[in-house]
Design an enzyme around this catalytic site. Structure first.
Site, mmCIF file in Angstrom:
data_model
loop_
_atom_site.group_PDB
_atom_site.id
_atom_site.type_symbol
_atom_site.label_atom_id
_atom_site.label_comp_id
_atom_site.label_asym_id
_atom_site.label_seq_id
_atom_site.Cartn_x
_atom_site.Cartn_y
_atom_site.Cartn_z
ATOM 1 N N PRO A 2 0.843 -1.208 0.000
ATOM 2 C CA PRO A 2 0.000 0.000 0.000
ATOM 3 C C PRO A 2 0.875 1.254 0.000
ATOM 4 C CG PRO A 2 -0.581 -1.489 1.820
ATOM 5 C CD PRO A 2 0.689 -1.993 1.218
ATOM 6 N N GLU A 3 0.679 2.090 -0.999
ATOM 7 C CA GLU A 3 1.392 3.367 -1.065
ATOM 8 C C GLU A 3 0.458 4.451 -0.527
ATOM 9 O OE1 GLU A 3 4.468 4.033 -2.246
ATOM 10 O OE2 GLU A 3 5.056 2.361 -3.526
ATOM 11 N N HIS A 91 -5.348 -14.643 8.292
ATOM 12 C CA HIS A 91 -4.467 -13.495 8.475
ATOM 13 C C HIS A 91 -5.162 -12.296 9.116
ATOM 14 C CE1 HIS A 91 -1.456 -15.696 6.295
ATOM 15 N NE2 HIS A 91 -2.290 -15.859 5.274
ATOM 16 N N ARG A 110 1.648 -10.671 5.706
ATOM 17 C CA ARG A 110 3.100 -10.649 5.937
ATOM 18 C C ARG A 110 3.470 -10.057 7.294
ATOM 19 N NH1 ARG A 110 6.254 -8.900 0.664
ATOM 20 N NH2 ARG A 110 7.945 -9.573 2.018
ATOM 21 N N ARG A 152 23.411 18.493 -1.670
ATOM 22 C CA ARG A 152 23.231 17.041 -1.587
ATOM 23 C C ARG A 152 23.725 16.381 -2.871
ATOM 24 N NH1 ARG A 152 19.254 15.387 2.217
ATOM 25 N NH2 ARG A 152 20.014 13.322 1.684
#
Ligand SMILES: [Zn+2]
Length: 271
Positions: A2-3, A91, A110, A152
């Site tokens: 999931p983003e 799950h 997971r 950077r």
């Protein structure tokens, strides 16, 4: 995984249902997530009313009055609203039993997700305190990105995926935003001019906003359904398209590794 768009879509769907409901009970079937689910949660949450469900980065923040329930979907987590008598499956590790006869269930095969408790201001929690700005909020702008990247030498892609610089820009959206902005992912962050920072900020915001808008229809059934919500399948510009022709110029999309993640770009369109 999931983003941010999936998490925000989940938040919007759940908030509409949960806000104002009381928590009658808490069920912990398997406490072994990324961190153990606190044992005292049933005692802390019984009788509380859910005031709001907000989001910070990919954390969902459920304001329960006396504190905040912090939820993270990890690699494979999903949250569903179901009738209270729905039998749990393998799950299904955690749930809230709600005052309207429904339940909110966390499924996480997971087990990299998290269910945590924080009394007081959630934003002071150690996981949240040092996070950078939200990509869709006004404080993430060209000037901010320009200043954050000065000096950077790390690549611009790794910079925008760094939660201390900006939160919630995962690998897919970093690849897509850089393609749309015409910026090569390996470019040293410190070399990005202010106008190019402006372009990149605009494309990060647009890419995420489009995915959220699309998610509203993709996941429209996730309240009241027992199926697994599908993560968004989109028509990507470069992501996952190594060796295929660029949609703009026809050059073959290149694929490289950066910080153990795959980067995809067009050597002709991205400089
Ligand atoms: Zn191209």
């Amino acid at each position: 995984m999931p983003e941010l768009p999936e998490v925000e879509t989940t938040r919007r769907g759940l908030a509409a249902h949960l806000t104002g409901l009381a928590i009658n009970d808490v069920v912990i079937r398997n406490a072994s997530l990324r961190w153990p689910i606190p044992k005292q949660l049933p005692r802390l949450l019984r009788g509380c009313t859910i005031r709001s469900l907000k989001r910070r980065a990919k954390y969902l923040l459920m304001d329960c009055g006396s504190g905040t329930l912090i939820l993270h979907l990890g690699m494979s987590g999903s949250l569903r609203i179901l009738p209270a008598n729905t039998a749990p499956e393998k799950h299904d590790h955690f749930e809230l039993l709600l005052s309207d006869g429904s339940l909110m269930r966390l499924r996480d095969p997971r087990r990299f997700g998290a269910v945590l408790w924080h009394s007081g201001d959630a934003h002071s929690h150690p996981l949240l305190a040092s996070l950078g700005p939200e990509p869709l909020e006004a404080d993430f702008d060209a000037r901010y990105l320009y200043q954050a990247t000065r000096g950077r030498s790390v690549s611009i892609k790794q910079c925008i995926m760094d939660n201390h610089i900006v939160v919630g820009v995962g690998n897919i959206y970093a690849n897509e935003a850089l393609y749309r902005a015409g910026i090569k992912p390996r470019l040293a962050a410190g070399k990005l001019s202010l106008p190019r920072c402006a372009r990149l900020v605009e494309e990060i915001r647009a890419t995420l906003a489009e995915a959220i808008a699309q998610g509203g229809s993709t996941l429209r059934d996730f309240v009241g359904s027992s199926g697994q919500p599908g993560y968004f399948q989109q028509n990507y510009g470069v992501y996952g398209r190594g060796g295929e022709p660029c949609r703009r110029c026809g050059s073959l999309i290149k694929q490289i590794r950066q910080g153990q993640r795959s980067s995809f770009y067009c050597g002709n369109c991205q400089k």
